[in-house]
Design a protein around this motif. Structure first.
Motif, PDB file in Angstrom:
ATOM      1  N   ALA A   1       6.570  -0.811  -3.378  1.00 39.63           N
ATOM      2  CA  ALA A   1       5.278  -1.068  -2.740  1.00 39.63           C
ATOM      3  C   ALA A   1       5.270  -0.529  -1.309  1.00 39.63           C
ATOM      4  CB  ALA A   1       4.978  -2.570  -2.759  1.00 39.63           C
ATOM      5  N   GLU A   2       6.367  -0.740  -0.591  1.00 39.66           N
ATOM      6  CA  GLU A   2       6.460  -0.213   0.772  1.00 39.66           C
ATOM      7  C   GLU A   2       6.388   1.312   0.777  1.00 39.66           C
ATOM      8  OE1 GLU A   2       9.668  -0.047   4.492  1.00 39.66           O
ATOM      9  OE2 GLU A   2       9.989  -1.474   2.853  1.00 39.66           O
ATOM     10  N   LEU A   3       7.056   1.931  -0.187  1.00 38.44           N
ATOM     11  CA  LEU A   3       7.032   3.389  -0.288  1.00 38.44           C
ATOM     12  C   LEU A   3       5.627   3.898  -0.600  1.00 38.44           C
ATOM     13  CD1 LEU A   3       8.467   6.136  -0.471  1.00 38.44           C
ATOM     14  CD2 LEU A   3       9.036   5.590  -2.847  1.00 38.44           C
ATOM     15  N   LEU A   4       4.966   3.270  -1.574  1.00 38.08           N
ATOM     16  CA  LEU A   4       3.612   3.689  -1.929  1.00 38.08           C
ATOM     17  C   LEU A   4       2.658   3.520  -0.751  1.00 38.08           C
ATOM     18  CD1 LEU A   4       3.334   2.176  -5.532  1.00 38.08           C
ATOM     19  CD2 LEU A   4       3.414   4.611  -4.956  1.00 38.08           C
ATOM     20  N   ASN A   5       2.754   2.388  -0.071  1.00 39.49           N
ATOM     21  CA  ASN A   5       1.894   2.173   1.095  1.00 39.49           C
ATOM     22  C   ASN A   5       2.177   3.202   2.181  1.00 39.49           C
ATOM     23  OD1 ASN A   5       0.200  -0.105   0.451  1.00 39.49           O
ATOM     24  ND2 ASN A   5       2.028  -1.398   0.491  1.00 39.49           N
ATOM     25  N   GLY A   6       3.450   3.525   2.374  1.00 39.40           N
ATOM     26  CA  GLY A   6       3.817   4.503   3.392  1.00 39.40           C
ATOM     27  C   GLY A   6       3.274   5.886   3.081  1.00 39.40           C
TER      28      GLY A   6
ATOM     29  N   ASP B   1      -2.553  10.214   3.246  1.00 32.51           N
ATOM     30  CA  ASP B   1      -3.960  10.058   2.861  1.00 32.51           C
ATOM     31  C   ASP B   1      -4.161  10.030   1.341  1.00 32.51           C
ATOM     32  OD1 ASP B   1      -6.631   9.641   3.489  1.00 32.51           O
ATOM     33  OD2 ASP B   1      -7.107  11.778   3.401  1.00 32.51           O
ATOM     34  N   TRP B   2      -3.380   9.202   0.652  1.00 29.20           N
ATOM     35  CA  TRP B   2      -3.593   8.957  -0.764  1.00 29.20           C
ATOM     36  C   TRP B   2      -4.390   7.661  -0.939  1.00 29.20           C
ATOM     37  CZ3 TRP B   2      -1.138  11.418  -5.217  1.00 29.20           C
ATOM     38  CH2 TRP B   2      -0.376  12.546  -4.883  1.00 29.20           C
ATOM     39  N   GLU B   3      -5.198   7.605  -1.960  1.00 34.20           N
ATOM     40  CA  GLU B   3      -5.953   6.395  -2.292  1.00 34.20           C
ATOM     41  C   GLU B   3      -5.064   5.446  -3.093  1.00 34.20           C
ATOM     42  OE1 GLU B   3     -10.015   5.215  -4.802  1.00 34.20           O
ATOM     43  OE2 GLU B   3      -9.478   7.315  -4.434  1.00 34.20           O
ATOM     44  N   LYS B   4      -5.053   4.180  -2.714  1.00 34.59           N
ATOM     45  CA  LYS B   4      -4.195   3.196  -3.388  1.00 34.59           C
ATOM     46  C   LYS B   4      -4.814   2.765  -4.718  1.00 34.59           C
ATOM     47  CE  LYS B   4      -2.487   1.459   1.041  1.00 34.59           C
ATOM     48  NZ  LYS B   4      -2.357   0.296   1.939  1.00 34.59           N
ATOM     49  N   VAL B   5      -3.971   2.575  -5.715  1.00 29.81           N
ATOM     50  CA  VAL B   5      -4.382   2.075  -7.022  1.00 29.81           C
ATOM     51  C   VAL B   5      -3.774   0.680  -7.181  1.00 29.81           C
ATOM     52  CG1 VAL B   5      -4.261   2.433  -9.510  1.00 29.81           C
ATOM     53  CG2 VAL B   5      -4.503   4.408  -7.975  1.00 29.81           C
ATOM     54  N   MET B   6      -4.614  -0.302  -7.423  1.00 30.14           N
ATOM     55  CA  MET B   6      -4.176  -1.692  -7.450  1.00 30.14           C
ATOM     56  C   MET B   6      -4.331  -2.288  -8.849  1.00 30.14           C
ATOM     57  SD  MET B   6      -3.529  -1.877  -4.180  1.00 30.14           S
ATOM     58  CE  MET B   6      -3.195  -3.644  -3.930  1.00 30.14           C
ATOM     59  N   GLU B   7      -3.451  -3.222  -9.175  1.00 26.74           N
ATOM     60  CA  GLU B   7      -3.659  -4.091 -10.330  1.00 26.74           C
ATOM     61  C   GLU B   7      -3.554  -5.511  -9.792  1.00 26.74           C
ATOM     62  OE1 GLU B   7      -1.597  -5.118 -14.619  1.00 26.74           O
ATOM     63  OE2 GLU B   7      -1.793  -3.017 -14.039  1.00 26.74           O
ATOM     64  N   GLY B   8      -4.717  -6.173  -9.729  1.00 30.59           N
ATOM     65  CA  GLY B   8      -4.758  -7.444  -9.008  1.00 30.59           C
ATOM     66  C   GLY B   8      -4.494  -7.165  -7.538  1.00 30.59           C
ATOM     67  N   ASP B   9      -3.541  -7.891  -6.955  1.00 26.96           N
ATOM     68  CA  ASP B   9      -3.213  -7.668  -5.543  1.00 26.96           C
ATOM     69  C   ASP B   9      -1.957  -6.816  -5.373  1.00 26.96           C
ATOM     70  OD1 ASP B   9      -1.351  -9.452  -6.459  1.00 26.96           O
ATOM     71  OD2 ASP B   9      -1.591 -10.890  -4.821  1.00 26.96           O
ATOM     72  N   LYS B  10      -1.502  -6.173  -6.465  1.00 27.89           N
ATOM     73  CA  LYS B  10      -0.288  -5.358  -6.425  1.00 27.89           C
ATOM     74  C   LYS B  10      -0.644  -3.876  -6.404  1.00 27.89           C
ATOM     75  CE  LYS B  10       2.600  -8.898  -7.282  1.00 27.89           C
ATOM     76  NZ  LYS B  10       3.565  -9.384  -6.299  1.00 27.89           N
TER      77      LYS B  10
ATOM     78  N   ILE C   1       0.111  -0.327  -7.537  1.00 28.36           N
ATOM     79  CA  ILE C   1       0.864   0.202  -8.687  1.00 28.36           C
ATOM     80  C   ILE C   1       0.787   1.723  -8.765  1.00 28.36           C
ATOM     81  CG2 ILE C   1       0.659  -1.891 -10.085  1.00 28.36           C
ATOM     82  CD1 ILE C   1      -1.593  -0.264 -11.640  1.00 28.36           C
ATOM     83  N   GLY C   2       0.122   2.353  -7.805  1.00 27.42           N
ATOM     84  CA  GLY C   2       0.043   3.804  -7.858  1.00 27.42           C
ATOM     85  C   GLY C   2      -0.796   4.352  -6.723  1.00 27.42           C
ATOM     86  N   LEU C   3      -0.952   5.675  -6.727  1.00 26.62           N
ATOM     87  CA  LEU C   3      -1.727   6.388  -5.720  1.00 26.62           C
ATOM     88  C   LEU C   3      -2.517   7.491  -6.403  1.00 26.62           C
ATOM     89  CD1 LEU C   3       1.060   6.889  -3.011  1.00 26.62           C
ATOM     90  CD2 LEU C   3      -0.737   5.129  -2.970  1.00 26.62           C
ATOM     91  N   LYS C   4      -3.614   7.889  -5.766  1.00 29.73           N
ATOM     92  CA  LYS C   4      -4.417   8.993  -6.287  1.00 29.73           C
ATOM     93  C   LYS C   4      -4.898   9.842  -5.131  1.00 29.73           C
ATOM     94  CE  LYS C   4      -8.446  10.106  -9.048  1.00 29.73           C
ATOM     95  NZ  LYS C   4      -7.781  11.312  -9.591  1.00 29.73           N
ATOM     96  N   GLN C   5      -4.857  11.159  -5.334  1.00 29.23           N
ATOM     97  CA  GLN C   5      -5.366  12.090  -4.331  1.00 29.23           C
ATOM     98  C   GLN C   5      -5.911  13.298  -5.074  1.00 29.23           C
ATOM     99  OE1 GLN C   5      -2.807  14.678  -1.674  1.00 29.23           O
ATOM    100  NE2 GLN C   5      -3.398  13.102  -0.185  1.00 29.23           N
TER     101      GLN C   5
END
Length: 526
Positions: free
Chosen positions: A137-142, A148-157, A159-163
């Motif tokens: 999660a820290e890596l994905l957020n970083g 400038d990637w868009e975060k992909v969430m499942e609930g409050d977690k 789980i991925g990125l999109k650009q």
């Protein structure tokens, strides 16, 4: 927009462009796996075209674009999986809708693209332990914040990125996957891979995290692998032990690299599907890179490939029916309709539907959601839960190769593009393999994970066929005219020597590594 009709035994495609609400032209392209709903302000409409009074599917998802269907009065979001909830269809899907969905992938040759997907193991450099979800999660957020990637969430977690048309997703054990954009040339593919690895390393190195390019976790047991907080994986984890002995190993301890390729028509799809299945064991041998399990040699060159032979026979394998004279989009639909389902996605939740089939769903007979009928989102999601050596969606996926270090990530798409995107090479492959029997193809599938290029075949070795196949791939790339044949250098060395990547690792293990697998984390570090 592709309008699909059935004329005789093949599908005809008429091409129009429909304008969305944003005023932009929209057209079908290669779709990459996206693991969360992404809505965009576009709307598309497809009218039907009849040939011989055949009823045709009118509405198909487009990449990650949400669109509104007049016929069904529902919103469909084509992100896979999960897709955003669609309103329940007022008119039931028919089998022809499902066939038409696959046929909508047909596109003219100038619009063919290359989509590459690759997975890798993240680990703590100091301990060689796999990344925990909190570190991921820290890596994905970083990566999101820095690049400038868009975060992909499942609930409050997260789980991925999109650009754009790229996405980063997590496999069940935290394997880190890039699903690349559909690109025109292998130069663009390799640039995308290098950019991705630069971004991941820029954040991961500050965290003391490295990434390993190998087909099977070389050191740790299942109990040591973290579980990602994704609903579909919980359902799969509970189901896998019921249908095979190695399904959990597949989920948590394997990594692959695959390429997704287009077709122009039903006939073109059939030819590429057959060539891809026949040669998949050769790709498995050339990229074999998983000889270790829990710190020791496991007796295989591609343990990853071996694992698929006892994962779930209902949804894996060499699909012998693809070689039947009657094969086409409709026959693949018949196959997929009877593959047991994993889940249905409703109201941002995964509902366990294991053991029931999509054919049951079409009849409103799923006990998990009584009386409810599927929409095209459900069909798209279901297709992602089928795992043969070559998979058909609205494009073809070549699925037989182990994950490997960065220098081999561009070689896998190069191999298949040279063979399948060049007409001369494709026809040569079909001629070469035309008299291979179903039993011979199955034999290669079963023996290659252990013996690689040294697998006996007819009056020689698979190695000798690989030599001819590599030449066809190289010639095919040269005829494309993009100066791409250099991407085959990694594979050319394997074919020249007959020594697979796994055999090189075993030689190091028994030599300078002193029978320890720990040095592989440095040898195959990204």
């Amino acid at each position: 927009m592709a309008l699909v009709s059935k004329a005789g035994s093949s599908y005809c495609i008429r091409s129009d462009i429909t304008r969305g609400r944003t005023g932009q032209n929209v057209a079908f392209g290669v779709v990459n796996n996206v693991e969360a709903p992404i809505m965009k302000e576009k709307s598309i409409k497809i009218s039907s075209l009849s040939c011989k009074n055949a009823r045709v599917a009118q509405f198909f998802p487009l990449e990650t674009v949400g669109f509104r269907s007049k016929r069904r009065n529902s919103v469909i979001v084509a992100a896979s999986p999960p897709t955003e909830d669609a309103l329940i269809a007022t008119e039931p899907l028919t089998k022809q809708d499902l066939v038409g969905y696959l046929a909508s992938g047909c596109k003219s040759k100038e619009r063919w693209r290359i989509g590459t997907e690759h997975e890798k193991f993240g680990f703590e450099i100091k301990t060689l332990r796999p990344m925990k979800y909190e570190q991921i999660a820290e890596l994905l957020n970083g990566i999101s914040e820095r690049f400038d990637w868009e975060k992909v969430m499942e609930g409050d977690k997260i789980i991925g990125l999109k650009q754009g048309k790229q996405s980063i997703s997590l496999e069940p054990g935290g394997q880190f996957e890039l699903s690349g954009a559909p690109l025109e040339t292998l130069h663009q593919t390799c640039a995308e891979v290098n950019s991705h690895l630069y971004q991941v390393k820029a954040v991961a190195e500050e965290m003391g995290i490295g990434f390993l390019g190998i087909g099977f976790q070389p050191k740790l047991g299942l109990k040591d692998i973290p579980v990602m907080p994704k609903g579909r994986y919980e359902i799969m984890r509970n189901y896998m032990p019921k249908v095979g002995s190695l399904g959990l190993d597949m989920m948590f301890r394997t990594c692959t690299v695959q390429v997704n390729l287009d077709f122009s028509s039903e006939a073109d799809m059939i030819r590429k599907f057959r060539a891809g299945l026949a040669l998949q064991p050769i790709a498995t041998a050339l990229f074999a890179n998983s000889p270790f399990t829990e710190g020791k040699p496991n007796g295989y060159l591609s343990m990853r490939s071996q694992i698929w032979t006892d994962t779930d026979k209902d949804r894996t394998g060499m699909l012998p029916f693809v070689f039947d004279d009657s094969f086409g989009f409709e026959q693949y639909v018949d196959y997929a309709l009877d593959v047991p389902m994993y889940f249905v996605y409703r109201k941002k939740k995964y509902i366990d539907c294991t053991g029931m089939t999509f054919r049951d769903f079409m009849a409103g007979k799923l006990p998990c959601i009584p009386g409810e009928l599927p929409n095209l989102n459900d069909w798209e999601n279901h297709l992602t839960t089928i795992f043969p050596e070559v998979r058909l969606k609205r494009y073809l996926e070549m699925r037989g190769a182990d994950g490997g270090p960065w220098r081999r990530l561009c070689a896998l798409p190069a191999f298949w593009v040279g063979l399948l995107y060049d007409e001369v090479s494709l026809q040569s492959i079909l001629d070469m393999t035309a008299d291979w029997t179903s039993e011979e193809r199955e034999m290669l599938r079963n023996k290659v994970p252990k013996t690689g290029l040294k697998t006996p075949f007819r009056d020689g070795l698979l190695w000798h066929i690989a030599e001819d196949v590599l030449k066809l791939a190289k010639d095919g790339l040269e005829r494309r005219g993009f100066k791409e044949s250099g991407f085959l250098n990694e594979v050319a060395e394997v074919v020249r020597t007959g020594v697979t990547p796994a055999e090189k690792l075993l030689e190091l293990y028994n030599g300078k590594w002193g029978q320890s697998v720990d040095p592989v984390f440095e040898e195959l570090l990204y």
